[in-house]
Design a protein around this motif. Structure first.
Motif, mmCIF file in Angstrom:
data_model
loop_
_atom_site.group_PDB
_atom_site.id
_atom_site.type_symbol
_atom_site.label_atom_id
_atom_site.label_comp_id
_atom_site.label_asym_id
_atom_site.label_seq_id
_atom_site.Cartn_x
_atom_site.Cartn_y
_atom_site.Cartn_z
ATOM 1 N N GLN A 22 0.802 -1.230 0.000
ATOM 2 C CA GLN A 22 0.000 0.000 0.000
ATOM 3 C C GLN A 22 0.831 1.275 0.000
ATOM 4 N N ARG A 23 1.947 1.270 0.757
ATOM 5 C CA ARG A 23 2.690 2.521 0.956
ATOM 6 C C ARG A 23 4.163 2.434 0.582
ATOM 7 N N ASP A 24 4.586 1.279 0.067
ATOM 8 C CA ASP A 24 5.969 1.039 -0.352
ATOM 9 C C ASP A 24 6.969 1.070 0.804
ATOM 10 N N GLN A 25 6.469 1.011 2.025
ATOM 11 C CA GLN A 25 7.350 0.825 3.179
ATOM 12 C C GLN A 25 6.512 0.319 4.342
ATOM 13 N N CYS A 26 7.192 -0.195 5.352
ATOM 14 C CA CYS A 26 6.494 -0.642 6.553
ATOM 15 C C CYS A 26 7.254 -0.143 7.772
ATOM 16 N N THR A 27 6.544 0.518 8.683
ATOM 17 C CA THR A 27 7.149 1.033 9.912
ATOM 18 C C THR A 27 6.657 0.185 11.087
ATOM 19 N N ILE A 28 7.611 -0.295 11.879
ATOM 20 C CA ILE A 28 7.301 -1.225 12.972
ATOM 21 C C ILE A 28 7.928 -0.714 14.260
ATOM 22 N N ALA A 29 7.146 -0.721 15.346
ATOM 23 C CA ALA A 29 7.702 -0.466 16.679
ATOM 24 C C ALA A 29 7.728 -1.783 17.435
ATOM 25 N N LEU A 30 8.879 -2.094 18.013
ATOM 26 C CA LEU A 30 9.073 -3.391 18.657
ATOM 27 C C LEU A 30 8.995 -3.297 20.167
ATOM 28 N N ALA A 31 8.710 -4.451 20.783
ATOM 29 C CA ALA A 31 8.666 -4.573 22.239
ATOM 30 C C ALA A 31 9.923 -5.284 22.715
ATOM 31 N N GLY A 32 10.306 -5.014 23.958
ATOM 32 C CA GLY A 32 11.398 -5.754 24.575
ATOM 33 C C GLY A 32 10.846 -6.936 25.349
ATOM 34 N N GLY A 33 11.676 -7.502 26.208
ATOM 35 C CA GLY A 33 11.224 -8.599 27.059
ATOM 36 C C GLY A 33 11.452 -9.961 26.423
ATOM 37 N N TRP B 290 11.364 1.431 18.341
ATOM 38 C CA TRP B 290 11.095 0.710 19.602
ATOM 39 C C TRP B 290 10.008 1.442 20.374
ATOM 40 N N GLY B 291 9.055 0.680 20.911
ATOM 41 C CA GLY B 291 7.977 1.291 21.698
ATOM 42 C C GLY B 291 8.446 1.800 23.047
ATOM 43 N N ASP B 292 9.514 1.183 23.548
ATOM 44 C CA ASP B 292 10.124 1.695 24.770
ATOM 45 C C ASP B 292 11.545 1.152 24.873
ATOM 46 N N GLU B 293 12.315 1.789 25.728
ATOM 47 C CA GLU B 293 13.706 1.376 25.910
ATOM 48 C C GLU B 293 14.167 1.748 27.310
ATOM 49 N N ARG B 294 14.885 0.848 27.926
ATOM 50 C CA ARG B 294 15.503 1.165 29.214
ATOM 51 C C ARG B 294 16.605 2.187 28.997
ATOM 52 N N GLY C 288 3.999 -5.865 24.697
ATOM 53 C CA GLY C 288 3.826 -6.906 25.693
ATOM 54 C C GLY C 288 2.978 -6.348 26.824
ATOM 55 N N MET C 289 2.722 -7.182 27.827
ATOM 56 C CA MET C 289 2.032 -6.691 29.015
ATOM 57 C C MET C 289 2.655 -7.340 30.248
ATOM 58 N N GLY C 290 2.978 -6.533 31.244
ATOM 59 C CA GLY C 290 3.526 -7.066 32.488
ATOM 60 C C GLY C 290 2.423 -7.606 33.382
ATOM 61 N N ASP C 291 2.815 -8.365 34.406
ATOM 62 C CA ASP C 291 1.786 -8.909 35.300
ATOM 63 C C ASP C 291 1.135 -7.827 36.165
ATOM 64 N N VAL D 194 -2.017 -2.727 16.135
ATOM 65 C CA VAL D 194 -1.349 -2.907 17.423
ATOM 66 C C VAL D 194 -1.545 -4.360 17.849
ATOM 67 N N ILE D 195 -0.430 -5.022 18.186
ATOM 68 C CA ILE D 195 -0.472 -6.448 18.526
ATOM 69 C C ILE D 195 0.114 -6.649 19.922
ATOM 70 N N PHE D 196 -0.716 -7.142 20.838
ATOM 71 C CA PHE D 196 -0.228 -7.550 22.153
ATOM 72 C C PHE D 196 0.155 -9.026 22.103
ATOM 73 N N LEU D 197 1.333 -9.349 22.641
ATOM 74 C CA LEU D 197 1.775 -10.739 22.809
ATOM 75 C C LEU D 197 1.873 -10.997 24.295
ATOM 76 N N VAL D 198 1.060 -11.910 24.813
ATOM 77 C CA VAL D 198 1.027 -12.127 26.260
ATOM 78 C C VAL D 198 1.069 -13.626 26.553
ATOM 79 N N ALA D 199 2.036 -14.024 27.388
ATOM 80 C CA ALA D 199 2.196 -15.445 27.721
ATOM 81 C C ALA D 199 2.375 -15.617 29.217
ATOM 82 N N GLY D 200 1.833 -16.717 29.737
ATOM 83 C CA GLY D 200 2.088 -17.091 31.129
ATOM 84 C C GLY D 200 0.907 -16.877 32.058
#
Length: 239
Positions: A30-41, A65-69, A139-142, A187-193
């Motif tokens: 659609q736009r000839d590029q893709c912009t992605i923000a990544l999660a840590g963890g 990156w969506g966030d960074e220490r 991601g999502m923390g507990d 927006v994609i949440f990945l949650v495990a555990g």
């Protein structure tokens, strides 16, 4: 909003890879590029290792990156370091397509403003506008936090900026603000555990406290995907 509960963590990562590849190809078409923000963890790391094995037009993909220490890039806690080792160093992506959060200065607030300026220049948007990334992985923390938007912190109230400083106890982070995340196309949440279940119940509850469970703040104008493994999503699936 789409909620999918996958049988285990391996299936969760496979589904996330499939969805990411589909969204990357669609954005490029659609736009000839893709912009992605990544999660840590730990949860998304195997996803990045899988994406490194894909054959994609890397020169058309831009990574944020969506966030960074607030640590140097060679620090074990650096999200950037983890992603570079798991994925970016394995593929022929141009260095200019990688847009890390600056964390080597003396002042995180100055670096947050600097990164916001870089993002505005990249998207060519003015001070009042909020640009839209194609994919934002979270991601999502507990405790219900996402990115570095922690419960009852000042970062939750920031509405006039793209990047702010998130605080977890004494450690500072740079983070996307909720309005910037909510401008995302997907927006994609990945949650495990199983440890995530109590917070998920609060996030999915019809009424709840956004200040206590910041993942409730995420209501994007585009698509919202919750990919959960069985341990995290068992109670969500039964409703």
């Amino acid at each position: 909003m789409s909620v999918e509960v996958l049988s285990d963590k391996i299936s969760l990562i496979d589904r996330a890879r499939e969805l990411m590849v589909e969204k990357i190809k669609s954005a490029i078409a659609q736009r000839d590029q893709c912009t992605i923000a990544l999660a840590g963890g730990g949860t998304p790391k195997p996803l990045y290792e899988k994406l490194a094995q894909e054959s994609l037009p890397w020169e058309k993909i831009h990574i944020f990156w969506g966030d960074e220490r607030y640590v140097p890039v060679d620090h074990p806690d650096s999200n950037q370091k983890m992603v570079r080792e798991a994925w970016l160093n394995q593929v022929s992506m141009p260095a200019s397509n990688i847009h890390p959060m600056p964390t080597t200065g003396e002042n995180p607030y100055t670096d947050a403003a600097k990164h916001e300026q870089e993002i505005r220049e990249f998207f060519q948007c003015s001070a009042g506008e909020i640009p839209s990334l194609d994919i934002i992985l979270l991601g999502m923390g507990d405790d219900g936090h996402t990115a570095s938007l922690f419960p009852r912190t000042e970062a939750l109230t920031v509405r006039d900026r793209l990047i702010t400083v998130g605080n977890k106890g004494n450690s500072q982070r740079l983070t996307f603000t909720a309005p910037f995340i909510n401008q995302g196309r997907c927006v994609i949440f990945l949650v495990a555990g199983a440890n995530k279940r109590p917070a998920l119940a609060q996030v999915f509850s019809p009424q709840g406290d956004e200040k206590q469970y910041p993942s409730r703040l995420i209501k994007p104008q585009g698509e919202l995907w919750w990919l959960l493994d069985q341990e995290a999503g068992e109670e969500i699936a039964s409703h």
